[in-house]
Design a protein around this motif. Sequence first.
Motif, short mmCIF file in Angstrom:
data_model
loop_
_atom_site.label_atom_id
_atom_site.label_comp_id
_atom_site.label_asym_id
_atom_site.label_seq_id
_atom_site.Cartn_x
_atom_site.Cartn_y
_atom_site.Cartn_z
N LEU A 125 84.04 -19.16 57.10
CA LEU A 125 84.72 -17.68 56.55
C LEU A 125 85.99 -17.47 57.59
O LEU A 125 85.80 -17.72 58.67
N ARG A 126 87.05 -16.86 57.01
CA ARG A 126 88.21 -16.47 57.72
C ARG A 126 88.72 -15.16 57.47
O ARG A 126 89.66 -14.76 57.72
N THR A 127 87.79 -14.64 56.67
CA THR A 127 88.26 -13.02 56.18
C THR A 127 86.97 -12.10 56.30
O THR A 127 86.01 -12.50 55.68
N LEU A 128 87.14 -11.40 57.26
CA LEU A 128 85.91 -10.57 57.58
C LEU A 128 86.02 -9.01 57.67
O LEU A 128 87.24 -8.61 57.75
N LYS A 129 85.16 -8.13 57.25
CA LYS A 129 85.01 -6.94 57.38
C LYS A 129 84.80 -6.30 58.80
O LYS A 129 83.73 -6.73 59.38
N PHE A 130 85.97 -5.55 59.52
CA PHE A 130 85.26 -5.11 60.69
C PHE A 130 84.91 -3.78 60.52
O PHE A 130 85.34 -2.78 60.13
N PHE A 131 83.35 -3.59 60.83
CA PHE A 131 82.58 -2.41 60.32
C PHE A 131 81.45 -2.23 61.60
O PHE A 131 80.72 -3.22 61.96
N PRO A 132 81.18 -1.03 61.82
CA PRO A 132 81.82 0.18 61.43
C PRO A 132 83.13 0.18 62.18
O PRO A 132 82.94 0.23 63.70
N ALA A 133 84.44 0.44 61.84
CA ALA A 133 85.59 0.22 62.55
C ALA A 133 85.65 1.17 63.99
O ALA A 133 85.81 0.89 65.07
N GLU A 134 85.74 2.55 63.41
CA GLU A 134 85.89 3.34 64.55
C GLU A 134 84.82 3.42 65.50
O GLU A 134 84.97 3.59 66.82
N PRO A 135 83.56 3.72 65.07
CA PRO A 135 82.39 3.44 66.24
C PRO A 135 82.28 2.08 66.94
O PRO A 135 81.73 2.06 67.89
N SER A 136 83.09 1.12 66.52
CA SER A 136 82.73 -0.21 67.22
C SER A 136 83.74 -0.51 68.01
O SER A 136 84.09 -1.48 68.60
N GLY A 137 84.74 0.68 68.31
CA GLY A 137 85.95 0.48 69.34
C GLY A 137 87.27 0.49 68.74
O GLY A 137 88.13 0.41 69.35
N GLY A 138 87.20 0.62 67.29
CA GLY A 138 88.39 1.09 66.54
C GLY A 138 89.73 -0.02 66.84
O GLY A 138 89.34 -1.29 67.23
N VAL A 139 90.85 0.55 67.06
CA VAL A 139 92.01 -0.38 67.14
C VAL A 139 91.93 -1.41 68.40
O VAL A 139 92.29 -2.51 68.41
N GLY A 140 91.51 -0.97 69.46
CA GLY A 140 91.47 -1.45 70.97
C GLY A 140 90.39 -2.59 70.62
O GLY A 140 90.82 -3.81 70.99
N MET A 141 89.24 -2.56 70.07
CA MET A 141 88.28 -3.42 69.96
C MET A 141 88.86 -4.68 68.97
O MET A 141 88.94 -5.96 69.22
N LEU A 142 89.47 -4.22 67.82
CA LEU A 142 90.07 -5.15 66.92
C LEU A 142 91.19 -5.89 67.47
O LEU A 142 90.97 -7.15 67.22
N LYS A 143 91.83 -5.36 68.28
CA LYS A 143 92.98 -6.26 68.98
C LYS A 143 92.38 -7.21 70.05
O LYS A 143 92.94 -8.32 69.83
N ALA A 144 91.45 -6.83 70.50
CA ALA A 144 90.87 -7.97 71.35
C ALA A 144 89.99 -9.18 70.60
O ALA A 144 90.43 -10.11 71.09
N LEU A 145 89.44 -8.81 69.44
CA LEU A 145 89.04 -9.71 68.58
C LEU A 145 90.13 -10.70 68.08
O LEU A 145 90.03 -11.92 67.83
N THR A 146 91.21 -9.98 67.69
CA THR A 146 92.26 -10.66 67.14
C THR A 146 93.02 -11.85 67.82
O THR A 146 93.69 -12.61 67.69
N ALA A 147 92.90 -11.22 69.17
CA ALA A 147 93.66 -12.26 70.29
C ALA A 147 92.95 -13.56 70.46
O ALA A 147 93.44 -14.45 71.02
#
Length: 207
Positions: A125-147
């Motif tokens: 899989l290469r398309t994933l749902k980031f959930f629950p986004a805000e409780p999981s760290g929001g934009v900061g966490m997502l940027k860390a994963l995408t890096a």
Amino acid sequence: MTTLNDKLASLKVIPVIAINKAEDAIPLGRALVENGMPCAEITFRTECAAEAISIMRKEFPEMLIGAGTILTNAQVDEAIEAGVDFIVSPGFNPRTVQYCLDKDMPIVPGVNNPSLVEQAMEMGLRTLKFFPAEPSGGVGMLKALTAVYPVKFMPTGGVSLKNVDDYLSIPSVLACGGTWMVPTNLIDEGKWDELGALVKDAVAKVN
């Protein structure tokens, strides 16, 4: 051929909908389509979800329709029979993922940490749902994963008109799932003009 990722990226926002009455599917679909959001993720949190999807699919054949909150293989079968384009699950269940893959049905499972991302990648899989986004760290966490990981994300959970642009500014974010433009009380009360106005505002915000 237009892929699911292409469609998600062009839409930018996917309304995540809990529908309590199947007869609301047509006016709801009309409110979405006519206000520039020809898509819906109908969650399997209500008993009429599959029926609503089936009605919406027949009435609006061009809509992109997903089934959300899918937890079991039986629900996958129901969703496919109803005519969905893709499956969304709140978490990462390898059994459900494999079942969808075996049926050539795109699935976007929920992840919120590195280990789950790697497990999903291991299954191709290469398309994933980031959930629950805000409780999981929001934009900061997502940027860390995408890096670190070469995957695309659809953040959902706590995304709103106020922060949707922050998420969409991340290059690996295809689209955001949101409930703010499709509140269940407006659907239940048949306030389609009010709902349509919220949809129109959401579309204007991300375009």
